[in-house]
Design a protein around this motif. Structure first.
Motif, short mmCIF file in Angstrom:
data_model
loop_
_atom_site.label_atom_id
_atom_site.label_comp_id
_atom_site.label_asym_id
_atom_site.label_seq_id
_atom_site.Cartn_x
_atom_site.Cartn_y
_atom_site.Cartn_z
N SER A 162 39.23 47.56 34.34
CA SER A 162 37.82 47.36 34.69
C SER A 162 37.64 45.96 35.26
N PRO A 181 36.35 42.60 36.61
CA PRO A 181 35.08 41.88 36.42
C PRO A 181 34.45 41.54 37.78
N LYS A 182 33.17 41.19 37.76
CA LYS A 182 32.48 40.79 38.98
C LYS A 182 33.09 39.49 39.50
N SER A 183 33.02 39.30 40.81
CA SER A 183 33.68 38.14 41.41
C SER A 183 33.02 36.81 41.04
N ASN A 184 31.79 36.85 40.51
CA ASN A 184 31.15 35.59 40.11
C ASN A 184 31.35 35.27 38.64
N GLU A 185 32.06 36.13 37.90
CA GLU A 185 32.27 35.93 36.46
C GLU A 185 33.51 35.07 36.21
N ARG A 201 38.24 33.12 38.53
CA ARG A 201 37.49 34.31 38.94
C ARG A 201 38.42 35.33 39.57
N TYR A 202 38.07 36.60 39.47
CA TYR A 202 38.83 37.69 40.07
C TYR A 202 38.11 38.10 41.35
N VAL A 203 38.68 37.72 42.50
CA VAL A 203 38.03 37.95 43.79
C VAL A 203 38.96 38.76 44.68
N ASN A 204 38.49 39.92 45.15
CA ASN A 204 39.25 40.79 46.06
C ASN A 204 40.66 41.09 45.55
#
Length: 149
Positions: free
Chosen positions: A49, A51-55, A110-113
């Motif tokens: 799942s 997380p959102k990229s801003n989290e 952060r988790y981005v792309n």
């Protein structure tokens, strides 16, 4: 009679003021911690799942063997794994001395792309130490091995 009524009224006012003060204090503490609380996730949890990229959160596991690449300047990329899943990580900065492949690490970012962009990397501080969260994540995947004493 009037004196008892006045004492009762004053007691209710003090209790109400204390309750309001408590609510305000809890709200202020919650607001202050809004950016300061970073939840820990294992690579398997991130893949299951995302997380959102801003989290901002912490990820931990082992640095996957054969994935540590040093790029231009201070840019480093590697995969972090818990034995069940791997997450690519990029970090721009200076790594701790004990950072290496097959070593435990915890990163904040952060988790981005599909890539974890780390703002901070922590490594174990001696030969046998590994963060509790990482040990728990590895045990959950069945890949944790007790260090030899």
């Amino acid at each position: 009679m009037a004196l008892k009524s006045l004492k009762k009224k004053r007691r209710i006012q003090v209790i109400a003021l204390a309750a309001v003060s408590l609510v305000v204090a809890v709200a202020l503490i919650g607001y202050a911690f809004q950016d300061g609380i970073n939840f820990f996730r294992s690579p398997s949890q991130v893949v299951e799942s995302p997380p959102k990229s801003n989290e901002v959160f912490r990820i931990g596991g082992l640095v996957e063997e054969g994935t540590l690449l040093r790029g231009q300047g201070e840019v480093i990329s590697f995969n972090v794994t818990d034995g069940g899943a791997s997450v690519p990580v990029v970090f721009s900065g200076i790594l701790p001395d004990l950072f290496g492949e097959n070593q435990g690490m915890v990163g904040t970012g952060r988790y981005v792309n599909g890539v974890f962009e780390a703002s901070e990397i922590l490594a174990k501080h001696d030969e046998t130490y590994m963060p509790k969260e990482v040990v728990d994540a590895l045990k959950e995947q069945g890949v944790y091995v007790e260090p030899e004493s």
